[in-house]
Design an enzyme around this catalytic site. Structure first.
Site, PDB file in Angstrom:
ATOM      1  N   ARG A   1      84.971 110.790  57.800  1.00  0.00           N
ATOM      2  CA  ARG A   1      84.458 111.116  59.134  1.00  0.00           C
ATOM      3  C   ARG A   1      83.376 110.125  59.488  1.00  0.00           C
ATOM      4  NH1 ARG A   1      84.067 117.727  58.633  1.00  0.00           N
ATOM      5  NH2 ARG A   1      86.255 117.992  58.054  1.00  0.00           N
TER       6      ARG A   1
ATOM      7  N   GLN B   1      87.258 117.472  50.270  1.00  0.00           N
ATOM      8  CA  GLN B   1      87.103 118.900  50.518  1.00  0.00           C
ATOM      9  C   GLN B   1      87.933 119.689  49.527  1.00  0.00           C
ATOM     10  OE1 GLN B   1      88.521 118.824  54.671  1.00  0.00           O
ATOM     11  NE2 GLN B   1      86.502 119.624  55.191  1.00  0.00           N
TER      12      GLN B   1
ATOM     13  N   HIS C   1      94.866 125.863  53.243  1.00  0.00           N
ATOM     14  CA  HIS C   1      95.301 126.471  54.492  1.00  0.00           C
ATOM     15  C   HIS C   1      96.238 127.613  54.167  1.00  0.00           C
ATOM     16  CE1 HIS C   1      93.856 122.493  55.663  1.00  0.00           C
ATOM     17  NE2 HIS C   1      93.376 123.155  56.696  1.00  0.00           N
TER      18      HIS C   1
ATOM     19  N   CYS D   1      94.365 119.423  57.536  1.00  0.00           N
ATOM     20  CA  CYS D   1      95.252 120.471  58.032  1.00  0.00           C
ATOM     21  C   CYS D   1      96.611 119.998  58.542  1.00  0.00           C
ATOM     22  CB  CYS D   1      94.554 121.359  59.045  1.00  0.00           C
ATOM     23  SG  CYS D   1      93.222 120.619  59.975  1.00  0.00           S
TER      24      CYS D   1
ATOM     25  N   HIS E   1      91.880 128.135  57.788  1.00  0.00           N
ATOM     26  CA  HIS E   1      91.369 126.950  57.080  1.00  0.00           C
ATOM     27  C   HIS E   1      90.227 127.449  56.209  1.00  0.00           C
ATOM     28  CE1 HIS E   1      92.658 124.030  60.417  1.00  0.00           C
ATOM     29  NE2 HIS E   1      92.791 125.212  60.966  1.00  0.00           N
TER      30      HIS E   1
ATOM     31  N   ASP F   1      89.956 122.058  49.886  1.00  0.00           N
ATOM     32  CA  ASP F   1      90.540 122.588  51.115  1.00  0.00           C
ATOM     33  C   ASP F   1      91.756 123.467  50.823  1.00  0.00           C
ATOM     34  OD1 ASP F   1      90.679 122.858  53.802  1.00  0.00           O
ATOM     35  OD2 ASP F   1      91.353 120.816  54.224  1.00  0.00           O
TER      36      ASP F   1
ATOM     37  N   LYS G   1      84.614 131.326  62.712  1.00  0.00           N
ATOM     38  CA  LYS G   1      84.544 131.074  61.270  1.00  0.00           C
ATOM     39  C   LYS G   1      83.425 131.856  60.612  1.00  0.00           C
ATOM     40  CE  LYS G   1      81.602 127.036  61.989  1.00  0.00           C
ATOM     41  NZ  LYS G   1      81.251 125.689  61.596  1.00  0.00           N
TER      42      LYS G   1
END
Length: 666
Positions: free
Chosen positions: A384, A402, A406, A355, A536, A404, A490
Site C-alpha cells: 500500500r 496480512q 475470507h 480479497c 474479511h 488474512d 467492522k
RNA sequence: GCCGGCGUAGCUCAGUGGUAGAGCAGCUGAUUCGUAAUCAGCAGGUCAGGAGUUCAACCCUCCUCGCCGGCUCCA
C-alpha cells in the site's frame, strides 16, 4: 447571619455561611486535603474552588490525583506554559491547549520556528511564574464582548473559536449534533487570567500556580489548526504534569523504558530485521533470526486455522487493472495503491488487498449451500502506498503480510462465523501473551452514506449482526460512527501491551458489496441461486506490525516458544566441544533451536553475549558435566539453576516448545 | 503529503572553512579459560547524494533522498 445548606457526597447536609466559596468549605471540613484538592463539582458540574455554592447544591471535591483532577492540573499547566510563551514571544497567537492522555499540549502560531533548545527557556519562565503563586482568575463576559477583546488582541484563532460558539453554542461545530442538549447557553463565555495572560477557557482551573509543582516540557511538533491539512501549521509544544515530583519521575522513567524497548533499535541489535534506504522506505528485510520468529508464528497460525476449518491458499501479488476495477478498489482505494505497470499492453497493479483473489477461487466452481461457510486463509503480502510521514519501523510499512482470510457464508451463518472469528482472535492474542484487548465496532456515518458502497438496508443488517455478536460475547466495546470500511462495517480488535499501550491488529469486516460486484452465488436447498455474504478478517493484522509489537512487548526477550535461539550451549574449553555437540544434537532432535557458542572467549563473555541477545536458556558444559552427562543451566535474567541431567533439561524444554493455546477442544 | 529536527566507520557518538577521531562490533594472533566484557595488533569513512560559494567545504547556501517527533491517514 444567612446560611446555605449543601449536600456532601456522603449525603450529609453541611451548613455553610452564605457567600463562602468551596475553598473555604474545604478548609472547614477537610483541612487535611488542602493543596490536594484542585477543583470542585456542583451537582456534578466541574467548577473552580473559588465558586460560591448555591443553597441545596450537591458538592464534591476533585482530588489532584484523581483522573479528573489530573486533567485539570495539566490543563492549568498548559495555561501556565502559554503564559510563559506569551511573555517570551509577545507576537505568539494561541490556538488550543488541552490536556491529553499523558500530559498536555498547546498549539501556538509563532512568527518563526521554535528551536528545541527553547524548551528549557520556556520551562524556566514557567517556574518563575509558578513561584509567584499567580492565581487563575475566572472572568466571564458576553460572547460579543469577548469577540471584540480577542480581535483587539489579534488572537485570530480565539476569534474563530468564539465565532463558532456564537453560532453553534460550542467551540467544536463538528460535534454540534451530539452536544445539542448541553451546548453553553446564555451567551456568556469565560476567560482565565494569570497576570497579563488571558485565555478563553471553560475551566475549571487550579486556584493558583502553586498547585503546579511537577511539570516538564517534552517535545515540539507541528500540528494543523483544527487538524485539517487545509489549515496553517501551528507549533505544538507538548508537556506533562503530575501531582508530585515522584510521579513525574516515574512517568519519565516509563518513557525511557519505552525507548529502551523500541523495536527499531532491538530489531537491529538482535538481528531481527532492517529497512534499507536502497530498497525503499517501508519495505522490510526479515533477517534470519526475525524470519525464524516469523516462521514459528506462521506455523502456529496455519495449524490453528486448519484446525478450525480454514483452507489455506497462495495467490499472486499483481493482477490486471480490470480486476481492481471490478472489485471497486480503483474507485475507492486507488490513493493507497502503488501505481501500475504495463505488460504486453495490459495494465497490472500490485495488490493492496487479497480479497479479489480469494473471491475468484470461490467463483472458480459452482458452490452449493453445503460448501458454506467456505473459509479461505492466506498469509498474503500486500503493498500500500502510505504517505512518507506516516511510516514507522515495522508498525507502519508499505509492504506487509496480512494474516488474512475470507469467509463466504449464508446470511444465517453470519453471526456464528463472526463469533467464531472473534473467539479465535482473542485466543491467539492470549497465546502470544496479550490477555487484554479492546474492541471497537465501526459503523457507517448516517450523515454521509455516499461514502459507502451498498444499500442502507444492507448496512443496517450487517451492523446489527456485528452488534449482536459483541453483545453476546459479553466483552465491552466502543461504537464509532463513520469509521467503517467502504464495503462494510467492522469490528476492530486492539491488544494491550505490557506498557498499557493499545495497538490495533485484528479486524473483522462484513462485506455484501464484493459478492455483488463479482456476482458470487451458491445453489441453495431450494435449487435456486443465492448471493453469499463475505467476511474479511485478520487476527494479527500484519505480521510486520505484530512482530514489532511483540518485540516491544517483550523487550526483545521472547518467550521460549518464539525465541529464535532457545538454548545457547557454551563449552568451557575446546576439549568440551564434542560433548557440547552431543547435547546440542539431543536438544535439536527434540525440536529445540540450539546454538553452540564455541568462540575463543571466556565463559563470562559468552554468557554476557547470550544474555544481551536474550537467549532464554544458557547451558555451560565443562569437565563436571562431561563426567556425569549433565548440563549447567542458566535462565535468561541472571538466574543460575545449577547442574541437572540432560534428560531433566529436555523434559523441561519440551513443555515450553508449544504456544500456550487454550480454546475449545476441537 | 505538511511543520520542525537530524544524517560523520556496521552501531553509539566526538570533531574543525585548510584533505577525519574514539568506544563497541569485525578481522588476525596470543591465551584454553567455570557463570554478565582476556590481552595485543590490524582493517574499516566519496563525512547521505547532487549542485553552488570559496584558493580551499564534512563545516556556508540551495535542491534531492532518508530517518526522527508530531499532524493528517491507517494493518
Amino acid at each position: 447571619m444567612a446560611h446555605v445548606d449543601v449536600i456532601l457526597p456522603s449525603g450529609e447536609i453541611q451548613r455553610l455561611e452564605a457567600g463562602l466559596s468551596l475553598a473555604e468549605l474545604l478548609r472547614q471540613i477537610h483541612a487535611d486535603l488542602e493543596g490536594r484538592v484542585v477543583a470542585g463539582r456542583l451537582d456534578g458540574k466541574p467548577v473552580d474552588l473559588s465558586t460560591v455554592p448555591p443553597a441545596g447544591a450537591r458538592v464534591e471535591l476533585v482530588l489532584m490525583d484523581s483522573p479528573e483532577g489530573l486533567f485539570i492540573l495539566r490543563h492549568s499547566t498548559a495555561h501556565l506554559m502559554a503564559a510563559a510563551v506569551q511573555e517570551l514571544y509577545p507576537e505568539a497567537k494561541f490556538a488550543i491547549g488541552p490536556p491529553v492522555e499523558d500530559g498536555f499540549y498547546y498549539d501556538i502560531d509563532l512568527p518563526r520556528p521554535l528551536p528545541a533548545e527553547d524548551l528549557p527557556v520556556i520551562e524556566a519562565r514557567m517556574r518563575a511564574l509558578q513561584a509567584d503563586r499567580l492565581p487563575f482568575v475566572r472572568v466571564e463576559m458576553p460572547v460579543e464582548e469577548a469577540l471584540r477583546l480577542m480581535e483587539t488582541r489579534g488572537e485570530t484563532y480565539k476569534v474563530e473559536i468564539l465565532e463558532a460558539i456564537r453560532r453553534y453554542g460550542t467551540s467544536r461545530p463538528d460535534t454540534v449534533e451530539e452536544l445539542k442538549g448541553e451546548a453553553e447557553t446564555g451567551g456568556m463565555v469565560s476567560f482565565y487570567q494569570s497576570r497579563s495572560f488571558l485565555d478563553l477557557c471553560r475551566g475549571p482551573h487550579v486556584p493558583d500556580t502553586s498547585f503546579l509543582r511537577a511539570f516538564k516540557l517534552t517535545h515540539i511538533a507541528g500540528a494543523y489548526w483544527r487538524g485539517s491539512e487545509q489549515n496553517p501549521m501551528l507549533t505544538r509544544i507538548y508537556g506533562t504534569a503530575f501531582p508530585t515530583e515522584e510521579a513525574l519521575e516515574q512517568h519519565l522513567y516509563r518513557l525511557e523504558e519505552a525507548r529502551r524497548r523500541d523495536h527499531r533499535r532491538l530489531g537491529r541489535e538482535l538481528g531481527l530485521f532492517s529497512i534499507e534506504e536502497e530498497i525503499g522506505p517501508g519495505l522490510v528485510l526479515w533477517h534470519p533470526k526475525g524470519a525464524l520468529v516469523r516462521e514459528v508464528i506462521e506455523a502456529f497460525w496455519r495449524k490453528e486455522h486448519r484446525r478450525r476449518g480454514y483452507q489455506l491458499v497462495y495467490t499472486p501479488h499483481v493482477a490486471r487493472a480490470h480486476l481492481w476495477d471490478v472489485s471497486g478498489h480503483l474507485s475507492w482505494y486507488q490513493d493507497n495503491m502503488f501505481s501500475g505497470m504495463e505488460v504486453e499492453g495490459q495494465e497490472y497493479l500490485v495488490r493492496p488487498m487479497n480479497c479479489p483473489f480469494h473471491i475468484l477461487i470461490y467463483r472458480s466452481h459452482t458452490r452449493s449451500y453445503r460448501d458454506l461457510p467456505f473459509r479461505l486463509g492466506e498469509l498474503g503480502t500486500v503493498y500500500r502506498y502510505e504517505r512518507s510521514g506516516v511510516l514507522h519501523g515495522l508498525l507502519r510499512v508499505r509492504g506487509f503480510t496480512q494474516d488474512d482470510a475470507h469467509i463466504f457464508c449464508r446470511p444465517e451463518q453470519l453471526e456464528s462465523e463472526v463469533a467464531d472469528v472473534l473467539e479465535l482472535a482473542l485466543a491467539m492474542l492470549r497465546a502470544f501473551g496479550f490477555p487484554e484487548h479492546h474492541l471497537v465496532l465501526s459503523v457507517s456515518d448516517p450523515a454521509q452514506m455516499t461514502k459507502y458502497a451498498g444499500s442502507e438496508e444492507e448496512w443496517q443488517r450487517a451492523e446489527s449482526a456485528l452488534e449482536r455478536v459483541l453483545e453476546k460475547s459479553g466483552f465491552a466495546f466502543d461504537r464509532v460512527e463513520g469509521e467503517a470500511a467502504f464495503y462494510g462495517p467492522k469490528i476492530d480488535i486492539s491488544l494491550v501491551d505490557v506498557l498499557g499501550r493499545q495497538w490495533q491488529c485484528g479486524t473483522i469486516q462484513i462485506d455484501f458489496n464484493m459478492p455483488e460486484r463479482f456476482d458470487l452465488s451458491y445453489i441453495g436447498e431450494d435449487g435456486r441461486s443465492h448471493r453469499p455474504l463475505m467476511v474479511h478478517r485478520a487476527l494479527l493484522g500484519s505480521l510486520e506490525r505484530f512482530f514489532g509489537i511483540l518485540i516491544e512487548h517483550y523487550g526483545g526477550a521472547f518467550p521460549f516458544w518464539l525465541a529464535p535461539v532457545q538454548v545457547a550451549i557454551l563449552p568451557v574449553a575446546e576439549r568440551h566441544e564434542p560433548y557440547a555437540q552431543h547435547v546440542a544434537g539431543r536438544l535439536d532432535t527434540a525440536g529445540v533451536r540450539v546454538q553452540i557458542d564455541d568462540r575463543n572467549e571466556k565463559v563470562g563473555y559468552r554468557i554476557r553475549q547470550a544474555e544481551v541477545t536474550k537467549v532464554p536458556y544458557i547451558v555451560v558444559v565443562g569437565d563436571r558435566e562431561v563426567e556425569g552427562s549433565l548440563a549447567s543451566v542458566r535462565e535468561r535474567g541472571r538466574r543460575e539453576r545449577g547442574t541437572m541431567p540432560v534428560d531433566t533439561l529436555l523434559d523441561e524444554l519440551r513443555d515450553l516448545l508449544h504456544p500456550p493455546m487454550t480454546g475449545p477442544a476441537l
